[in-house]
Design a protein around this motif. Structure first.
Motif, PDB file in Angstrom:
ATOM      1  N   UNK A 230      -3.377  -0.897   0.820  1.00  0.00           N
ATOM      2  CA  UNK A 230      -2.735   0.068   1.709  1.00  0.00           C
ATOM      3  C   UNK A 230      -1.224  -0.118   1.696  1.00  0.00           C
ATOM      4  N   UNK A 231      -0.491   0.745   0.983  1.00  0.00           N
ATOM      5  CA  UNK A 231       0.965   0.610   0.942  1.00  0.00           C
ATOM      6  C   UNK A 231       1.655   1.017   2.231  1.00  0.00           C
ATOM      7  N   UNK A 232       0.889   1.523   3.201  1.00  0.00           N
ATOM      8  CA  UNK A 232       1.464   1.940   4.482  1.00  0.00           C
ATOM      9  C   UNK A 232       1.444   0.829   5.524  1.00  0.00           C
ATOM     10  N   UNK A 233       0.897  -0.337   5.196  1.00  0.00           N
ATOM     11  CA  UNK A 233       0.937  -1.459   6.134  1.00  0.00           C
ATOM     12  C   UNK A 233       2.397  -1.778   6.447  1.00  0.00           C
ATOM     13  N   UNK A 234       2.720  -2.059   7.721  1.00  0.00           N
ATOM     14  CA  UNK A 234       4.117  -2.361   8.065  1.00  0.00           C
ATOM     15  C   UNK A 234       4.710  -3.441   7.166  1.00  0.00           C
ATOM     16  N   UNK A 235       5.909  -3.165   6.652  1.00  0.00           N
ATOM     17  CA  UNK A 235       6.601  -4.104   5.784  1.00  0.00           C
ATOM     18  C   UNK A 235       6.293  -3.946   4.316  1.00  0.00           C
ATOM     19  N   UNK A 236       5.356  -3.051   3.983  1.00  0.00           N
ATOM     20  CA  UNK A 236       4.966  -2.882   2.578  1.00  0.00           C
ATOM     21  C   UNK A 236       5.705  -1.704   1.940  1.00  0.00           C
ATOM     22  N   UNK A 237       5.154  -1.166   0.866  1.00  0.00           N
ATOM     23  CA  UNK A 237       5.903  -0.278  -0.023  1.00  0.00           C
ATOM     24  C   UNK A 237       6.487   0.951   0.679  1.00  0.00           C
ATOM     25  N   UNK A 238       5.737   1.598   1.540  1.00  0.00           N
ATOM     26  CA  UNK A 238       6.276   2.798   2.186  1.00  0.00           C
ATOM     27  C   UNK A 238       7.417   2.442   3.124  1.00  0.00           C
ATOM     28  N   UNK A 239       7.319   1.329   3.818  1.00  0.00           N
ATOM     29  CA  UNK A 239       8.445   0.879   4.642  1.00  0.00           C
ATOM     30  C   UNK A 239       9.663   0.540   3.784  1.00  0.00           C
ATOM     31  N   UNK A 240       9.424  -0.023   2.597  1.00  0.00           N
ATOM     32  CA  UNK A 240      10.537  -0.316   1.683  1.00  0.00           C
ATOM     33  C   UNK A 240      11.264   0.975   1.313  1.00  0.00           C
TER      34      UNK A 240
END
Length: 254
Positions: A230-240
């Motif tokens: 899940x790239x939407x987990x806080x701190x992961x790719x979508x947050x980047x």
């Protein structure tokens, strides 16, 4: 009896831990061959190969713990991050491995294809994709190839106190851009970049590192989604990606 721990598993390969042994199951034997060869050439600590019976590769567990995990609060010291930077520099100073890396045209084409997929399927807002594609452009320039790990996630770097005890998962090792390794190591942990660069010991173009953060995140979202992450987990790719938008504040390690 030692417990069985699934470290990571997806359609391409799986890594299990049984006591003090890691078992890597990979049906792509060419990729497994490359991993063993890269570990034998790398001038940094790597896991000991205990035995190999395709499709399984048995590696001795590394002492210490991972430098961190994307999306989780890092608990390692600034000195440990600096030691990781020094290990990366040692790798980059080593002779190139005798197999080719990815070329600029291939990376650019893949990035554009992934951006098209994100937009066509409404996975992310168009302005988020478009702006980060513009940021990523700074990474798409000629570079002097060095020996890169090419998947230097912070979970692949093990430390014991302030000492690097080993680096895992060498299946993508190849000649490549030094700044890509530095960007991968600090993805989602921008506030640790100074520590890593202090250990790396030379001036680098931070805009190119930021560009690789955008590029790696854009390029990885479809793969992560299709393989159960899940790239939407806080701190992961979508947050980047969101952190690269105008006016965004630097996310602090949680």
């Amino acid at each position: 009896m030692a417990e069985l721990e699934i470290v990571v598993a997806h359609r391409e390969c799986a890594t299990l831990r049984v006591g003090e042994v890691f078992l890597k199951v990979d049906t792509d034997q060419a990729r497994a061959d490359l991993e063993v060869a890269a570990m034998s050439l790398a001038p940094v600590p790597t896991p000991e190969v205990l035995w190999r019976k395709p499709p399984v590769l048995a590696l001795a567990a590394l002492p210490g713990k991972a430098l961190g995990r994307l999306g989780q609060p890092p608990t390692t010291s600034s000195a440990a991050w600096a030691a990781a930077g020094a290990a990366v520099r040692a790798l980059h100073d080593a002779p190139l491995p005798p197999w080719p890396g990815r070329d600029l045209d291939e990376i650019t084409a893949e990035l554009d294809a992934e951006c098209d997929w994100l937009l066509t399927n409404d996975v992310l807002p168009a302005e988020l994709v478009t702006h980060n594609r513009q940021v990523a452009e700074a990474a798409l320039r000629p570079w002097k190839p060095v020996f890169t790990h090419s998947d230097l996630q912070l979970a692949h770097v093990f430390v014991d106190g302030d000492r690097v005890t080993g680096i895992l998962d060498w299946t993508e090792a190849a000649p490549g851009d030094a700044l890509y390794d530095l960007a991968t190591l600090t993805l989602g942990n921008e506030d640790r970049l100074d520590d890593v660069l202090a250990g790396y010991g030379t001036d680098v173009d931070r805009d190119v590192i930021r560009a690789w953060w955008s590029l790696r995140s854009l390029r990885g979202i479809r793969w992560l989604t299709e393989h159960g992450f899940d790239p939407a987990i806080p701190g992961c790719e979508i947050d980047v990606l969101k952190a690269r938008m105008p006016g965004a504040q630097l996310p602090q390690s949680r």
